[in-house]
Scaffold this active site. Structure first.
Site: not given
Ligand SMILES: O=P(O)(O)OC[C@H]1O[C@H](O[C@H]2O[C@H](CO)[C@@H](O)[C@H](O)[C@H]2O)[C@H](O)[C@@H](O)[C@@H]1O
Ligand SMILES: O=c1ccn([C@@H]2O[C@H](COP(=O)(O)OP(=O)(O)O)[C@@H](O)[C@H]2O)c(=O)[nH]1
Ligand SMILES: [Mg+2]
Length: 724
Positions: A164, A371
């Site tokens: 991701h 990202d």
């Molecule tokens: O599990 P955390 O350490 O709390 O972090 C949350 C997730 O963040 C990352 O998100 C990514 O996935 C998104 C969907 O594919 C994508 O849109 C975004 O650009 C990525 O940063 C991470 O990849 C997850 O594994 C985490 O759980």
């Molecule tokens: O108060 C909030 C703000 C954001 N989001 C969700 O967090 C996700 C962020 O995903 P993104 O791919 O933009 O970034 P990541 O955190 O995965 O790097 C989106 O689906 C938002 O709808 C959420 O659940 N609650």
């Protein structure tokens, strides 16, 4: 029936402590929704960490039971695992590396050990549930070692991996001391997916350079199977966001907010707390906008939602402080009694309120420095059911590859971001409508359900392709059949290629000398059959290596032959006109001069340009250039240009191994024919063989041969059996 197992570091629920008990909150996240149709059906299941540490065995048992009803199974992480595997290796080594923040990378061997240990923990948990023919879909950078760990125990399982986050250039990957293990870990999968084409090409290049596995058109050739690498840009549940935007509940919240902010224009930003999201840079740009455009004071404000994340990691802690400070400074510099420039929320919001923010915002400002994809921008687009609003999007987000109708910005170009905000604030409704409508059609079409479907279909496709290639594998049954036929035969003949067939590849071709084992095999065979070594090598090398052997030798792809009688000399098998060579040699030399490490090999009927010692990448580039140059010249001379393993060869088309093999057998009857080879030059041999011949190609490439065999080791085993 085979089932599907989804695996990710975090389960799609969060486990909360309340009044001495644990409570679950199911996640409404995009991935959980998209995969819902999969893990909730039949025997399928989702395995992962419930997101909290639970030590008490009774509580663990309770959680297991409750999760079971939700079609999930937990992997419990200890406090140490969380610190060293999750915060440590995952988020202090891999996350910064993969997002190009090398200054935050920590190289801690204890963290690495924890990473291996926890990946193994996941593997063990899966093995408790998995059957040999299940499909296992592993998600993300926390579990890079898992595919290969699974492959070792379940060789026939279908294993897929999706990352991701971005995959950076080889130059970054090479910095990680454990890079080879990480890449070999992922290569345990059959299908490997990324959000964008750039991520996938970076991955393929790193695999080529670090593990030595080569690839073509997105297919990696591993030792015993092919692995497909492809790009699958992830989508969102479009209809859910569009529907929520129109719901009463959300509209009520919108109205309430509007009453408070009146006709101010709103700029919305939503991110997890992360340095990759460029939050301070965005605040600096907003500050500059307010400094440059006094007329906007009181008329524009920013709603900034920062969702707490990984706040035990040092770089995240520091970031939080930096943001607090910046917001404080902007607000203290510009606020008036009835205007606050930045409304800052350090918490997460329920879905209905999030939807209300998306609805209210005239502009979404999504400017990560890096990202993987970024879903917030897609959610904003889907929520704009009135066909207005402007999306400003960073070029560094995976989503920018699809969302070309956003205002695209370089987040490092502060002036560019300021200008983009101004452009958005003054954009006419007609242009807003055009842009958002086009964005909506893209986000709607490639939604999360489509993403899951395309990925799952692709898994099937890869498995079919693998099956096609291995269906012709030389298994025990085939070995016995060949052995029986050989031993029954009165006049058997064997055509054996040398490099890649009887020996492995080495960096220096002169080091591929026959060892004692190989000499014994050839000697043994030559007492029972006609043995023909049929090689592209020059005659002198072959002649020296096999001096005194009772075998026939065909050198340089059929230019020279030496029959087995002791007194025989090398004879020209083809009349060679080499008047073309001078022109071509001049061109090749020009490319040698421009390419350190390249060299020319001259054979009787051909010229070969070698680039195995050239800097990886540059060699390919020059080879392509030389290829088109030579192809043009080849026409005039009636020559053929062929691409081989780290070589480009130009030769007369009528000279090949097939022609030589046919000439050698002419007028004789053989009741057993076996031909083995490993590359395209051997395909000519296979084609020239009579129908009853056994033809075997080493490696699992497409071939004219009847069979494939894994490597030269298996070839030696087969030949060894024939002389027993
Ligand atoms: O599990 P955390 O350490 O709390 O972090 C949350 C997730 O963040 C990352 O998100 C990514 O996935 C998104 C969907 O594919 C994508 O849109 C975004 O650009 C990525 O940063 C991470 O990849 C997850 O594994 C985490 O759980
Ligand atoms: O108060 C909030 C703000 C954001 N989001 C969700 O967090 C996700 C962020 O995903 P993104 O791919 O933009 O970034 P990541 O955190 O995965 O790097 C989106 O689906 C938002 O709808 C959420 O659940 N609650
Ligand atoms: Mg070969």
């Amino acid at each position: 029936m085979a089932k599907t197992i989804i695996v990710s570091n975090r389960l799609p629920i969060s486990l909360r402590h309340r009044n001495g008990r644990f409570e679950f909150k199911p996640s409404a996240g995009g991935l959980a929704t998209g995969l819902g149709s999969i893990y909730k059906s039949g025997e399928n299941i989702w395995i992962g960490w419930p997101g909290n540490t639970v030590e008490d065995p009774e509580q663990r048992a309770e959680i297991i039971l409750e999760l079971h009803d939700l079609k999930m199974a937990p992997v419990f992480l200890s406090k140490e695992d969380v610190e060293q595997f999750y915060e440590g290796f995952s988020n202090e080594t891999l996350w910064p590396a993969f997002h190009y923040f090398t200054q935050y990378m920590v190289y801690n061997p204890e963290h690495w050990e924890a990473y291996v240990r926890v990946n193994q923990k996941f593997c063990d948990a899966i093995l408790k549930k998995a059957d040999p023919d299940d499909t296992i879909w592993v998600h993300d950078y926390q579990l890079l070692l898992l595919p290969q760990m699974l492959r070792e125990v379940l060789p026939d399982a279908t294993i897929a991996f999706f990352q991701h986050i971005p995959f950076p250039s080889y130059e970054i990957i090479r910095m990680i001391p454990w890079r080879k293990q990480l890449l070999e870990g992922v290569c345990g999968a059959d299908l490997i997916g990324f959000h964008t084409y750039d991520d996938m090409r970076h991955f393929l290049s790193a695999v080529g350079r670090i593990t030595g596995l080569s690839s073509e058109s997105g297919y990696i050739q591993a030792e015993n199977r092919i692995i497909n690498v492809d790009s699958f840009p992830m989508g969102i549940d479009y209809d859910k966001f569009a529907k929520q935007a129109k719901s009463k509940k959300t509209q009520n919240i919108v109205r309430e907010f509007r009453n408070q902010i009146l006709d101010q224009k709103l700029i919305l930003t939503i991110d997890r707390l992360d340095y990759s999201k460029g939050i301070p840079q965005r605040l600096h740009a907003f500050n500059q906008l307010l400094a440059e455009h006094k007329e906007l004071h009181g008329k524009v404000s920013m709603i900034m939602i920062v969702v707490p994340s990984r706040d035990k990691v040092q770089s995240y802690k520091e970031l939080k402080e930096e943001i607090d400070l910046l917001v404080g400074r902007i607000n203290s510099d510009y606020s008036t009694l009835n205007w606050v420039p930045v409304h800052y929320f350090y918490r997460s919001f329920p879905f209905e309120e999030l939807s209300a923010f998306y609805n209210l915002a005239d502009i979404a400002l999504v400017t990560p420095l890096r990202d993987g994809m970024n879903l917030v921008c897609k959610e904003y687009v889907a929520s704009r059911t009135n066909q207005n609003g402007v999306l400003i999007l960073s070029e560094m987000a995976g989503a920018s590859k699809e969302l070309q109708d956003a205002i695209l910005v370089n987040p490092n170009d502060q002036q560019g971001v300021v200008d983009a905000i101004y452009q958005a604030l003054t954009m006419k409704p007609a242009e807003q409508k055009d842009r958002i409508t086009s964005l909506q059609s893209t986000v709607k079409k490639y939604d999360i359900f489509q993403w899951v479907k395309v990925f799952m279909d692709r898994i099937e496709h890869v498995k079919e392709k693998q099956a096609e290639l291995t269906s012709k594998d030389v298994d025990t049954k085939v070995i016995n059949e060949i052995d029986k036929a050989f031993k029954k035969a009165e006049r058997p003949i064997l055509f054996l290629d040398y490099d890649g067939t009887l020996t492995g590849f080495v960096a220096n071709p002169q080091d591929a000398k026959p060892d004692a084992e190989l000499k014994a095999i050839i000697k043994g065979l030559s007492q029972k059959a006609e043995v023909v070594l049929i090689s592209g090598r020059d005659k002198d090398t072959l002649g020296t290596w096999f001096k005194g052997f009772q075998i026939d030798m065909i050198a340089e792809h059929g230019v020279w032959v030496k029959r087995k009688s002791n007194r025989a000399e090398w004879e020209l098998y083809a009349d060679v006109d080499d008047s073309w060579k001078e022109d071509i040699r001049n061109v090749m030399e020009y490319y040698v001069l421009r390419t350190p490490g390249a060299f020319i090999e001259e054979k009787h009927h051909s010229l070969v340009w070698h680039y195995r010692k050239v800097e990886s990448g540059l060699g390919d580039l020059r080879m392509r250039e030389l290829f088109s140059h030579l192809k043009y010249m080849a026409r005039g001379h009636n020559l053929q240009v062929l691409e081989g393993n780290m070589v480009l060869e130009i030769k007369r088309p009528d000279i090949n191994k097939g022609r030589a093999a046919t000439a050698l057998m002419k007028g004789q009857e053989f009741d057993f024919i076996l031909a083995i080879g490993d590359d395209w030059t051997d395909e000519d041999t296979f084609k020239a063989m009579p129908k009853n011949a056994y033809t075997i190609r080493v490696g699992y490439a497409y071939t004219q041969a009847n069979y494939n065999i894994k490597s030269f080791r298996q070839v030696r085993n087969l030949l060894g059996k024939l002389i027993q």
